[in-house]
Structures are given as structure tokens and as C-alpha cells.
Design a protein around this motif. Structure first.
Motif, PDB file in Angstrom:
ATOM      1  N   ASP A   8     116.391   1.447  80.535  1.00 45.89           N
ATOM      2  CA  ASP A   8     117.205   0.323  80.077  1.00 45.89           C
ATOM      3  C   ASP A   8     116.501  -0.538  79.036  1.00 45.89           C
ATOM      4  OD1 ASP A   8     119.291   1.074  81.709  1.00 45.89           O
ATOM      5  OD2 ASP A   8     118.753  -0.313  83.325  1.00 45.89           O
ATOM      6  N   ASN A   9     115.163  -0.561  79.040  1.00 42.71           N
ATOM      7  CA  ASN A   9     114.424  -1.357  78.059  1.00 42.71           C
ATOM      8  C   ASN A   9     114.333  -0.690  76.698  1.00 42.71           C
ATOM      9  OD1 ASN A   9     114.006  -3.318  79.970  1.00 42.71           O
ATOM     10  ND2 ASN A   9     111.937  -2.683  80.464  1.00 42.71           N
ATOM     11  N   ASP A  10     114.666   0.600  76.599  1.00 39.50           N
ATOM     12  CA  ASP A  10     114.646   1.280  75.306  1.00 39.50           C
ATOM     13  C   ASP A  10     115.666   0.636  74.380  1.00 39.50           C
ATOM     14  OD1 ASP A  10     112.824   3.026  76.407  1.00 39.50           O
ATOM     15  OD2 ASP A  10     114.226   4.710  76.554  1.00 39.50           O
ATOM     16  N   ASN A  11     115.274   0.403  73.113  1.00 43.95           N
ATOM     17  CA  ASN A  11     116.255  -0.145  72.167  1.00 43.95           C
ATOM     18  C   ASN A  11     116.794   0.923  71.224  1.00 43.95           C
ATOM     19  OD1 ASN A  11     113.953   0.050  70.578  1.00 43.95           O
ATOM     20  ND2 ASN A  11     113.730  -2.147  70.280  1.00 43.95           N
ATOM     21  N   VAL A  12     116.373   2.177  71.438  1.00 42.69           N
ATOM     22  CA  VAL A  12     116.968   3.306  70.731  1.00 42.69           C
ATOM     23  C   VAL A  12     117.272   4.416  71.734  1.00 42.69           C
ATOM     24  CG1 VAL A  12     115.828   2.833  68.522  1.00 42.69           C
ATOM     25  CG2 VAL A  12     114.753   4.389  70.149  1.00 42.69           C
ATOM     26  N   ALA A  13     118.201   5.272  71.345  1.00 45.61           N
ATOM     27  CA  ALA A  13     118.520   6.467  72.122  1.00 45.61           C
ATOM     28  C   ALA A  13     118.497   7.640  71.149  1.00 45.61           C
ATOM     29  CB  ALA A  13     119.893   6.340  72.773  1.00 45.61           C
ATOM     30  N   VAL A  14     118.369   8.838  71.666  1.00 47.88           N
ATOM     31  CA  VAL A  14     118.341  10.043  70.844  1.00 47.88           C
ATOM     32  C   VAL A  14     119.723  10.688  70.866  1.00 47.88           C
ATOM     33  CG1 VAL A  14     117.299  12.325  70.556  1.00 47.88           C
ATOM     34  CG2 VAL A  14     115.896  10.406  71.312  1.00 47.88           C
ATOM     35  N   ALA A  15     120.248  10.980  69.673  1.00 50.77           N
ATOM     36  CA  ALA A  15     121.541  11.665  69.567  1.00 50.77           C
ATOM     37  C   ALA A  15     121.335  13.131  69.928  1.00 50.77           C
ATOM     38  CB  ALA A  15     122.092  11.542  68.155  1.00 50.77           C
ATOM     39  N   LEU A  16     122.052  13.613  70.920  1.00 53.96           N
ATOM     40  CA  LEU A  16     121.911  14.997  71.354  1.00 53.96           C
ATOM     41  C   LEU A  16     122.720  15.962  70.500  1.00 53.96           C
ATOM     42  CD1 LEU A  16     121.941  14.454  75.216  1.00 53.96           C
ATOM     43  CD2 LEU A  16     119.975  14.767  73.702  1.00 53.96           C
ATOM     44  N   LEU A  17     123.630  15.433  69.683  1.00 56.46           N
ATOM     45  CA  LEU A  17     124.412  16.234  68.756  1.00 56.46           C
ATOM     46  C   LEU A  17     124.705  15.367  67.545  1.00 56.46           C
ATOM     47  CD1 LEU A  17     127.994  15.770  69.542  1.00 56.46           C
ATOM     48  CD2 LEU A  17     126.573  15.923  71.556  1.00 56.46           C
ATOM     49  N   PRO A  18     125.091  15.942  66.412  1.00 59.94           N
ATOM     50  CA  PRO A  18     125.375  15.124  65.231  1.00 59.94           C
ATOM     51  C   PRO A  18     126.494  14.121  65.511  1.00 59.94           C
ATOM     52  CG  PRO A  18     125.293  17.464  64.667  1.00 59.94           C
ATOM     53  CD  PRO A  18     125.286  17.358  66.168  1.00 59.94           C
ATOM     54  N   LEU A  19     126.327  12.893  65.021  1.00 56.82           N
ATOM     55  CA  LEU A  19     127.319  11.833  65.213  1.00 56.82           C
ATOM     56  C   LEU A  19     127.778  11.307  63.853  1.00 56.82           C
ATOM     57  CD1 LEU A  19     125.467   9.905  68.070  1.00 56.82           C
ATOM     58  CD2 LEU A  19     127.344  11.532  68.318  1.00 56.82           C
ATOM     59  N   VAL A  20     129.033  10.925  63.763  1.00 57.04           N
ATOM     60  CA  VAL A  20     129.591  10.383  62.523  1.00 57.04           C
ATOM     61  C   VAL A  20     130.049   8.948  62.760  1.00 57.04           C
ATOM     62  CG1 VAL A  20     130.273  12.637  61.610  1.00 57.04           C
ATOM     63  CG2 VAL A  20     131.857  11.352  63.027  1.00 57.04           C
ATOM     64  N   PRO A  21     130.113   8.142  61.681  1.00 53.71           N
ATOM     65  CA  PRO A  21     130.542   6.751  61.853  1.00 53.71           C
ATOM     66  C   PRO A  21     131.898   6.643  62.554  1.00 53.71           C
ATOM     67  CG  PRO A  21     129.700   7.108  59.638  1.00 53.71           C
ATOM     68  CD  PRO A  21     129.786   8.456  60.291  1.00 53.71           C
ATOM     69  N   GLY A  22     132.000   5.665  63.452  1.00 49.18           N
ATOM     70  CA  GLY A  22     133.244   5.421  64.170  1.00 49.18           C
ATOM     71  C   GLY A  22     133.333   6.104  65.522  1.00 49.18           C
ATOM     72  N   VAL A  23     132.529   7.119  65.739  1.00 47.94           N
ATOM     73  CA  VAL A  23     132.531   7.823  67.028  1.00 47.94           C
ATOM     74  C   VAL A  23     131.907   6.910  68.077  1.00 47.94           C
ATOM     75  CG1 VAL A  23     131.413   9.712  68.295  1.00 47.94           C
ATOM     76  CG2 VAL A  23     132.468  10.149  66.099  1.00 47.94           C
ATOM     77  N   VAL A  24     132.501   6.874  69.267  1.00 47.15           N
ATOM     78  CA  VAL A  24     131.917   6.118  70.371  1.00 47.15           C
ATOM     79  C   VAL A  24     131.138   7.107  71.234  1.00 47.15           C
ATOM     80  CG1 VAL A  24     132.362   4.682  72.381  1.00 47.15           C
ATOM     81  CG2 VAL A  24     133.765   4.413  70.321  1.00 47.15           C
ATOM     82  N   ALA A  25     129.814   6.931  71.224  1.00 49.79           N
ATOM     83  CA  ALA A  25     128.933   7.817  71.981  1.00 49.79           C
ATOM     84  C   ALA A  25     128.306   7.021  73.107  1.00 49.79           C
ATOM     85  CB  ALA A  25     127.852   8.394  71.060  1.00 49.79           C
ATOM     86  N   ASP A  26     128.658   7.351  74.330  1.00 47.99           N
ATOM     87  CA  ASP A  26     128.111   6.678  75.514  1.00 47.99           C
ATOM     88  C   ASP A  26     128.207   5.154  75.394  1.00 47.99           C
ATOM     89  OD1 ASP A  26     127.542   9.247  76.325  1.00 47.99           O
ATOM     90  OD2 ASP A  26     125.412   9.128  75.846  1.00 47.99           O
ATOM     91  N   GLY A  27     129.365   4.676  74.937  1.00 49.68           N
ATOM     92  CA  GLY A  27     129.607   3.241  74.855  1.00 49.68           C
ATOM     93  C   GLY A  27     129.115   2.580  73.582  1.00 49.68           C
ATOM     94  N   VAL A  28     128.511   3.335  72.670  1.00 50.74           N
ATOM     95  CA  VAL A  28     128.000   2.788  71.412  1.00 50.74           C
ATOM     96  C   VAL A  28     128.848   3.330  70.270  1.00 50.74           C
ATOM     97  CG1 VAL A  28     126.011   2.728  69.856  1.00 50.74           C
ATOM     98  CG2 VAL A  28     125.653   2.668  72.331  1.00 50.74           C
ATOM     99  N   GLU A  29     129.497   2.432  69.485  1.00 50.65           N
ATOM    100  CA  GLU A  29     130.274   2.883  68.336  1.00 50.65           C
ATOM    101  C   GLU A  29     129.327   3.075  67.154  1.00 50.65           C
ATOM    102  OE1 GLU A  29     134.022   1.727  65.449  1.00 50.65           O
ATOM    103  OE2 GLU A  29     133.782   0.655  67.331  1.00 50.65           O
ATOM    104  N   VAL A  30     129.146   4.302  66.747  1.00 51.16           N
ATOM    105  CA  VAL A  30     128.167   4.679  65.728  1.00 51.16           C
ATOM    106  C   VAL A  30     128.557   4.119  64.369  1.00 51.16           C
ATOM    107  CG1 VAL A  30     127.103   6.672  64.592  1.00 51.16           C
ATOM    108  CG2 VAL A  30     127.599   6.750  67.035  1.00 51.16           C
ATOM    109  N   ARG A  31     127.568   3.547  63.644  1.00 49.54           N
ATOM    110  CA  ARG A  31     127.782   2.954  62.318  1.00 49.54           C
ATOM    111  C   ARG A  31     127.481   3.915  61.186  1.00 49.54           C
ATOM    112  NH1 ARG A  31     127.172  -2.840  61.936  1.00 49.54           N
ATOM    113  NH2 ARG A  31     126.228  -2.466  59.916  1.00 49.54           N
TER     114      ARG A  31
END
Length: 144
Positions: A8-31
Motif C-alpha cells: 500500500d505504501n508503493d506510489n507506483v505499480a507495474v503494468a502487466l500488459l500494455p495500457l492506453v489513456p482512458g483505460v481504468v486499470a485496477d481502479g486507476v484511470e490511465v493518463r
């Protein structure tokens, strides 16, 4: 699961697959467009603040990073102090040479780390009790 965030203290996460802007990944809307295995900020990170992944500092923000933005060498580097980050010190950002140091100093640092681990110091994975379940984004061993 599209993002790997181990603490929970991590301020970054690793994308397990390519992400594009607007996609909501695990509650985070990618910019930004984020390639697989790259980092995404899970909350805002101010310039000079420590970037933390797997409960460990992995760098310092060299610019303000918005939540859900791509975190990579364009906005994250390694310095010895917050003051160096604020001063915009020269950063070497290739592989293990990610500090404001010479190649010889980097070699001595890496050699020291190897000796410490070989002498019995626990690795980060051992300290966090990952054991043989450590996450690796590549295949280990022979490929058939």
C-alpha cells in the motif's frame, strides 16, 4: 489484474500488459500510453520525492508526476539526495548506472552489493519473504 502493486505504501505499480489513456486499470484511470512492465503512478509524486515500488525506493521524481501517469526515465532518476534532484544534477540512466556517479564508482558499488549478498546478507526478495515466488517478467531457465 492489470497492475502489480505489492504494498500500500508503493506510489507506483507495474503494468502487466500494455495500457492506453482512458483505460481504468485496477481502479486507476490511465493518463498515458504505458508499455507492459513499465511503471504507472498510483498517486501524485512531487519532484524530489522518492519513487517506491515493492516497498523499496527505486528512484527520485525528477519532475512532478501526476497520478496515473507513466513513470520512466523521463521523470524518474536516481540521485543521492533530494537536493540533487531539485538542483537537476546530471543523471546517468543506463542499466545499473543510475546514480550521479562514475562507471568505476558504479562498478565498486555493484561489486560491494554482490559481496554482501554472497557473505550472507538477505536480498530484498528474502527480506520481504518472497522466496521462490519472486515476480519476474521473464522466463527463467531453459525455454523449450
Amino acid at each position: 489484474m492489470q497492475l502489480l502493486r505489492l504494498h500500500d505504501n508503493d506510489n507506483v505499480a507495474v503494468a502487466l500488459l500494455p495500457l492506453v489513456p482512458g483505460v481504468v486499470a485496477d481502479g486507476v484511470e490511465v493518463r498515458d500510453e504505458i508499455p507492459a512492465m513499465h511503471k504507472v503512478a498510483v498517486r501524485p509524486i512531487a519532484k524530489g520525492d522518492t519513487v517506491t515500488r515493492y516497498r523499496r525506493p527505486i528512484g527520485v521524481a525528477t519532475a512532478d508526476i501526476a497520478a496515473a501517469a507513466h513513470v520512466h526515465n523521463h521523470n524518474c532518476g536516481m540521485t543521492h539526495s533530494r537536493q540533487e534532484a531539485e538542483a537537476g544534477s546530471r543523471l546517468i540512466q543506463t542499466g545499473f548506472v543510475a546514480y550521479a556517479e562514475t562507471v568505476a564508482e558504479c562498478g565498486a558499488r555493484i561489486f560491494g552489493e554482490i559481496l554482501e549478498v554472497a557473505s550472507g546478507r538477505e536480498t530484498s526478495s528474502e527480506e520481504l519473504d518472497y522466496g521462490n515466488n519472486e515476480f519476474t517478467p521473464w522466463q527463467l531457465g531453459a525455454v523449450y
